[in-house]
Design a protein around this motif. Structure first.
Motif, short mmCIF file in Angstrom:
data_model
loop_
_atom_site.label_atom_id
_atom_site.label_comp_id
_atom_site.label_asym_id
_atom_site.label_seq_id
_atom_site.Cartn_x
_atom_site.Cartn_y
_atom_site.Cartn_z
N MET A 1 -14.28 12.92 13.71
CA MET A 1 -14.32 12.07 12.12
C MET A 1 -13.99 13.80 11.81
O MET A 1 -15.38 14.35 11.48
N PRO A 2 -13.44 13.55 10.54
CA PRO A 2 -13.54 14.81 9.83
C PRO A 2 -15.28 14.89 8.60
O PRO A 2 -15.23 13.32 9.20
N TRP A 3 -15.37 15.90 8.28
CA TRP A 3 -17.39 16.48 8.13
C TRP A 3 -16.79 15.21 6.79
O TRP A 3 -18.45 14.69 6.53
N TYR A 4 -16.30 15.05 5.93
CA TYR A 4 -16.32 14.75 4.66
C TYR A 4 -15.80 13.21 5.03
O TYR A 4 -16.93 12.30 3.84
N GLU A 5 -16.12 12.37 5.97
CA GLU A 5 -16.17 10.89 6.28
C GLU A 5 -17.71 11.03 6.93
O GLU A 5 -18.14 9.43 6.75
N GLU A 6 -18.31 12.10 7.46
CA GLU A 6 -19.37 11.82 8.22
C GLU A 6 -20.82 12.00 7.37
O GLU A 6 -21.92 11.43 7.32
N SER A 7 -20.12 13.47 6.44
CA SER A 7 -21.88 13.76 5.50
C SER A 7 -22.13 12.77 5.06
O SER A 7 -23.62 13.22 4.13
N PHE A 8 -21.33 12.27 4.04
CA PHE A 8 -21.60 11.30 2.72
C PHE A 8 -22.91 10.40 2.78
O PHE A 8 -21.57 9.06 2.54
N GLY A 9 -23.41 9.94 3.12
CA GLY A 9 -23.97 8.80 3.78
C GLY A 9 -25.29 8.68 3.04
O GLY A 9 -25.82 9.35 2.15
N GLY A 114 -10.86 21.32 -2.25
CA GLY A 114 -10.90 21.28 -1.09
C GLY A 114 -11.29 21.83 0.21
O GLY A 114 -11.31 22.18 0.97
N TYR A 115 -11.54 20.16 0.06
CA TYR A 115 -12.43 19.75 1.35
C TYR A 115 -11.56 19.64 3.00
O TYR A 115 -12.05 19.53 3.71
N PHE A 116 -9.73 19.89 2.27
CA PHE A 116 -9.32 19.46 3.55
C PHE A 116 -8.13 20.65 4.30
O PHE A 116 -8.43 22.86 3.62
N ILE A 117 -8.08 20.87 5.27
CA ILE A 117 -7.87 22.44 6.17
C ILE A 117 -6.08 23.04 5.36
O ILE A 117 -6.20 24.29 5.40
N GLU A 118 -5.66 22.05 5.95
CA GLU A 118 -4.09 22.29 4.97
C GLU A 118 -4.07 22.31 3.92
O GLU A 118 -4.92 21.68 3.14
N ASP A 119 -3.05 23.56 3.14
CA ASP A 119 -3.37 23.31 1.70
C ASP A 119 -2.60 23.09 1.53
O ASP A 119 -2.73 21.82 0.11
N HIS A 191 -27.37 15.69 12.50
CA HIS A 191 -26.71 17.28 12.12
C HIS A 191 -25.22 17.04 11.38
O HIS A 191 -24.58 15.80 11.73
N TYR A 192 -25.20 17.62 10.52
CA TYR A 192 -23.80 17.79 9.19
C TYR A 192 -23.38 19.51 9.26
O TYR A 192 -24.13 19.38 9.31
N GLN A 193 -21.76 18.67 8.92
CA GLN A 193 -21.71 19.60 8.87
C GLN A 193 -20.66 19.94 6.75
O GLN A 193 -20.66 18.35 6.27
N GLU A 194 -20.85 20.49 6.11
CA GLU A 194 -19.97 20.69 5.21
C GLU A 194 -18.75 21.96 5.15
O GLU A 194 -19.24 22.80 5.81
N ARG A 195 -17.79 21.90 4.73
CA ARG A 195 -16.64 22.45 4.18
C ARG A 195 -15.31 22.42 3.73
O ARG A 195 -14.76 21.73 3.17
#
Length: 243
Positions: A1-9, A114-119, A191-195
Protein backbone atom coordinates in the motif's frame (compact mmCIF):
# COMPACT_ATOMS: atom_id res chain seq x y z
CA UNK A 1 0.00 0.00 0.00
CA UNK A 2 1.43 3.47 -0.87
CA UNK A 3 2.37 5.49 2.19
CA UNK A 4 -0.26 8.16 1.48
CA UNK A 5 -3.04 5.56 1.62
CA UNK A 6 -1.85 4.18 4.96
CA UNK A 7 -0.71 7.26 6.88
CA UNK A 8 -3.74 9.55 6.73
CA UNK A 9 -5.90 7.81 9.32
CA UNK A 10 -6.89 8.36 12.94
CA UNK A 11 -3.26 8.39 14.11
CA UNK A 12 -2.50 11.21 11.66
CA UNK A 13 -4.99 13.37 13.53
CA UNK A 14 -3.05 12.80 16.73
CA UNK A 15 0.38 13.41 15.21
CA UNK A 16 -0.71 16.70 13.60
CA UNK A 17 -3.04 17.92 16.33
CA UNK A 18 -1.01 21.13 16.60
CA UNK A 19 -2.25 22.29 13.18
CA UNK A 20 -5.09 24.60 14.15
CA UNK A 21 -7.90 26.57 12.59
CA UNK A 22 -6.38 29.94 13.47
CA UNK A 23 -3.34 29.29 11.27
CA UNK A 24 -5.59 28.05 8.46
CA UNK A 25 -7.68 31.22 8.67
CA UNK A 26 -4.60 33.42 8.31
CA UNK A 27 -3.20 31.37 5.44
CA UNK A 28 -6.45 31.36 3.50
CA UNK A 29 -7.08 35.07 4.03
CA UNK A 30 -3.63 35.87 2.67
CA UNK A 31 -3.95 33.44 -0.25
CA UNK A 32 -7.40 34.65 -1.27
CA UNK A 33 -6.13 38.23 -1.43
CA UNK A 34 -3.25 37.19 -3.69
CA UNK A 35 -5.63 35.37 -6.03
CA UNK A 36 -8.00 38.37 -6.30
CA UNK A 37 -11.05 36.19 -5.86
CA UNK A 38 -14.67 37.29 -5.75
CA UNK A 39 -17.29 36.10 -3.29
CA UNK A 40 -19.23 33.07 -4.51
CA UNK A 41 -16.33 31.95 -6.75
CA UNK A 42 -16.09 28.18 -7.12
CA UNK A 43 -13.01 27.09 -5.16
CA UNK A 44 -11.40 23.64 -4.91
CA UNK A 45 -9.45 22.74 -1.77
CA UNK A 46 -7.22 20.03 -3.25
CA UNK A 47 -6.14 17.55 -0.56
CA UNK A 48 -8.44 19.15 1.99
CA UNK A 49 -7.65 16.77 4.87
CA UNK A 50 -9.80 17.56 7.91
CA UNK A 51 -11.22 20.66 6.25
CA UNK A 52 -9.33 23.38 8.10
CA UNK A 53 -8.76 25.42 4.97
CA UNK A 54 -12.12 24.52 3.42
CA UNK A 55 -13.90 26.00 6.44
CA UNK A 56 -11.78 29.15 6.26
CA UNK A 57 -12.62 29.50 2.55
CA UNK A 58 -16.31 29.02 3.31
CA UNK A 59 -16.19 31.79 5.89
CA UNK A 60 -14.85 34.15 3.22
CA UNK A 61 -17.97 33.52 1.14
CA UNK A 62 -16.68 31.15 -1.53
CA UNK A 63 -18.44 28.08 -2.88
CA UNK A 64 -16.08 25.41 -1.59
CA UNK A 65 -15.41 21.85 -2.69
CA UNK A 66 -12.91 19.81 -0.69
CA UNK A 67 -11.39 16.64 -2.07
CA UNK A 68 -9.15 14.10 -0.36
CA UNK A 69 -8.23 10.44 -0.72
CA UNK A 70 -8.56 9.61 2.98
CA UNK A 71 -12.04 8.55 4.12
CA UNK A 72 -10.96 9.08 7.74
CA UNK A 73 -9.95 12.70 7.19
CA UNK A 74 -13.05 13.39 5.11
CA UNK A 75 -15.23 12.03 7.91
CA UNK A 76 -13.66 14.51 10.31
CA UNK A 77 -13.95 17.32 7.74
CA UNK A 78 -17.69 16.68 7.35
CA UNK A 79 -18.18 16.54 11.11
CA UNK A 80 -16.33 19.85 11.54
CA UNK A 81 -18.33 21.50 8.75
CA UNK A 82 -21.87 20.72 9.88
CA UNK A 83 -24.18 23.59 8.98
CA UNK A 84 -21.85 24.81 6.25
CA UNK A 85 -22.37 24.57 2.50
CA UNK A 86 -19.12 22.73 1.78
CA UNK A 87 -19.10 19.80 -0.62
CA UNK A 88 -16.63 17.05 0.30
CA UNK A 89 -15.66 14.37 -2.20
CA UNK A 90 -13.28 11.43 -2.01
CA UNK A 91 -10.89 11.26 -4.94
CA UNK A 92 -7.34 10.95 -6.24
CA UNK A 93 -5.55 14.18 -7.13
CA UNK A 94 -4.20 12.54 -10.28
CA UNK A 95 -7.73 11.84 -11.56
CA UNK A 96 -10.06 14.54 -10.28
CA UNK A 97 -13.74 13.58 -10.58
CA UNK A 98 -14.78 16.91 -12.07
CA UNK A 99 -15.57 18.25 -15.52
CA UNK A 100 -13.25 20.67 -17.28
CA UNK A 101 -13.34 24.39 -16.53
CA UNK A 102 -15.48 24.18 -13.39
CA UNK A 103 -13.44 26.06 -10.74
CA UNK A 104 -12.35 29.68 -10.43
CA UNK A 105 -9.47 28.75 -8.12
CA UNK A 106 -7.58 25.74 -6.81
CA UNK A 107 -5.88 25.79 -3.39
CA UNK A 108 -3.23 23.14 -2.69
CA UNK A 109 -1.85 23.80 0.80
CA UNK A 110 0.30 22.24 3.53
CA UNK A 111 2.76 20.39 1.25
CA UNK A 112 0.19 18.24 -0.53
CA UNK A 113 2.35 17.85 -3.63
CA UNK A 114 5.27 15.58 -4.51
CA UNK A 115 3.73 12.43 -3.02
CA UNK A 116 4.52 10.18 -5.97
CA UNK A 117 7.79 8.53 -6.97
CA UNK A 118 7.35 9.10 -10.69
CA UNK A 119 7.72 12.68 -11.92
CA UNK A 120 5.03 11.97 -14.49
CA UNK A 121 2.49 11.32 -11.72
CA UNK A 122 3.32 14.57 -9.93
CA UNK A 123 3.11 16.31 -13.29
CA UNK A 124 -0.30 14.76 -13.80
CA UNK A 125 -1.54 16.50 -10.65
CA UNK A 126 -0.65 19.84 -12.23
CA UNK A 127 -2.38 18.86 -15.47
CA UNK A 128 -5.50 18.05 -13.51
CA UNK A 129 -5.37 21.43 -11.77
CA UNK A 130 -5.22 23.07 -15.19
CA UNK A 131 -8.02 20.90 -16.57
CA UNK A 132 -10.54 21.81 -13.87
CA UNK A 133 -9.70 25.53 -13.85
CA UNK A 134 -11.69 27.95 -15.95
CA UNK A 135 -9.84 29.95 -18.64
CA UNK A 136 -9.42 32.85 -16.18
CA UNK A 137 -8.79 30.53 -13.23
CA UNK A 138 -6.16 31.02 -10.52
CA UNK A 139 -4.16 28.67 -8.31
CA UNK A 140 -1.92 28.56 -5.26
CA UNK A 141 0.43 25.72 -4.35
CA UNK A 142 2.06 25.81 -0.91
CA UNK A 143 5.15 23.64 -1.05
CA UNK A 144 8.35 23.02 0.89
CA UNK A 145 11.66 24.75 0.22
CA UNK A 146 14.32 22.10 -0.19
CA UNK A 147 17.18 24.21 1.15
CA UNK A 148 15.24 25.08 4.30
CA UNK A 149 14.32 21.42 4.81
CA UNK A 150 17.95 20.35 4.53
CA UNK A 151 19.16 23.12 6.87
CA UNK A 152 16.53 22.73 9.56
CA UNK A 153 15.82 19.01 9.52
CA UNK A 154 15.45 17.57 13.03
CA UNK A 155 16.60 13.94 12.75
CA UNK A 156 14.62 12.72 15.75
CA UNK A 157 11.97 14.01 18.11
CA UNK A 158 9.72 12.48 20.77
CA UNK A 159 6.62 13.71 22.55
CA UNK A 160 3.44 12.47 24.17
CA UNK A 161 -0.13 13.25 23.11
CA UNK A 162 -3.13 11.96 25.06
CA UNK A 163 -1.19 9.02 26.48
CA UNK A 164 0.40 8.08 23.16
CA UNK A 165 4.17 8.27 22.71
CA UNK A 166 5.07 9.71 19.30
CA UNK A 167 8.55 9.13 17.89
CA UNK A 168 9.41 10.85 14.60
CA UNK A 169 12.60 10.18 12.62
CA UNK A 170 13.42 12.33 9.59
CA UNK A 171 16.08 12.05 6.90
CA UNK A 172 17.00 13.06 3.36
CA UNK A 173 16.97 10.24 0.82
CA UNK A 174 18.25 11.61 -2.48
CA UNK A 175 15.53 13.96 -3.78
CA UNK A 176 13.10 12.96 -1.04
CA UNK A 177 12.50 14.06 2.52
CA UNK A 178 11.29 11.09 4.52
CA UNK A 179 9.75 10.57 7.91
CA UNK A 180 9.10 7.48 9.98
CA UNK A 181 6.48 7.83 12.69
CA UNK A 182 6.10 5.35 15.54
CA UNK A 183 3.19 5.58 17.96
CA UNK A 184 3.16 3.56 21.17
CA UNK A 185 0.26 3.31 23.62
CA UNK A 186 -2.01 0.80 25.32
CA UNK A 187 -3.10 -0.49 21.89
CA UNK A 188 0.47 -1.41 20.95
CA UNK A 189 2.97 0.01 18.49
CA UNK A 190 2.17 1.39 15.02
CA UNK A 191 4.50 2.57 12.26
CA UNK A 192 3.89 4.99 9.40
CA UNK A 193 6.02 6.47 6.63
CA UNK A 194 5.89 9.79 4.82
CA UNK A 195 7.84 10.64 1.67
CA UNK A 196 7.75 13.86 -0.34
CA UNK A 197 9.84 14.63 -3.40
CA UNK A 198 11.73 17.90 -3.13
CA UNK A 199 11.62 19.85 -6.38
CA UNK A 200 13.49 23.10 -6.92
CA UNK A 201 11.75 26.33 -7.89
CA UNK A 202 12.99 25.95 -11.45
CA UNK A 203 11.70 22.40 -11.69
CA UNK A 204 8.31 23.38 -10.34
CA UNK A 205 7.95 26.31 -12.72
CA UNK A 206 8.89 24.12 -15.69
CA UNK A 207 6.42 21.43 -14.66
CA UNK A 208 3.65 23.99 -14.27
CA UNK A 209 4.38 25.60 -17.63
CA UNK A 210 4.24 22.19 -19.28
CA UNK A 211 0.87 21.63 -17.61
CA UNK A 212 -0.54 24.92 -18.90
CA UNK A 213 -0.13 26.92 -15.70
CA UNK A 214 1.67 30.26 -15.49
CA UNK A 215 3.53 31.17 -12.30
CA UNK A 216 3.18 34.86 -11.52
CA UNK A 217 4.73 35.08 -8.06
CA UNK A 218 6.66 32.85 -5.67
CA UNK A 219 6.52 33.73 -1.98
CA UNK A 220 8.63 32.41 0.86
CA UNK A 221 5.96 32.41 3.56
CA UNK A 222 2.38 33.39 4.32
CA UNK A 223 3.49 36.87 5.33
CA UNK A 224 4.20 37.70 1.70
CA UNK A 225 8.00 37.82 1.71
CA UNK A 226 9.56 37.08 -1.70
CA UNK A 227 10.96 33.59 -2.05
CA UNK A 228 14.65 33.23 -1.25
CA UNK A 229 16.19 29.81 -1.82
CA UNK A 230 18.58 30.14 1.11
CA UNK A 231 16.27 31.14 3.93
CA UNK A 232 12.59 31.01 2.98
CA UNK A 233 10.65 28.43 5.01
CA UNK A 234 8.18 27.76 2.19
CA UNK A 235 7.85 27.97 -1.58
CA UNK A 236 4.36 29.30 -2.37
CA UNK A 237 3.43 29.50 -6.04
CA UNK A 238 0.66 31.84 -7.17
CA UNK A 239 -0.49 31.93 -10.76
CA UNK A 240 -3.12 31.50 -13.40
CA UNK A 241 -4.02 29.49 -16.46
CA UNK A 242 -1.63 30.08 -19.36
CA UNK A 243 -3.01 32.06 -22.28
Amino acid sequence: MPWYEESFGEDYLLVYRHRNRAAADREVQWAAERLHLNQEDQVLDLCCGTGRHSIALDELGFNVTGIDLSPVLLKHAKASSQGRNIRYIRGDMRRLPFEEDCFDAVFNLFTSFGYFIEDAENQQVLREIRRVLRPDGRFIIDYLNRTAVEKNLVPKSEREESGTRILEKRWIDGDYVRKEITLTDADGRRHYQERVKMYTREQMVTMMEQAGLMVEDVYGDFEGHPYNAENSPRMIFVGSVSA
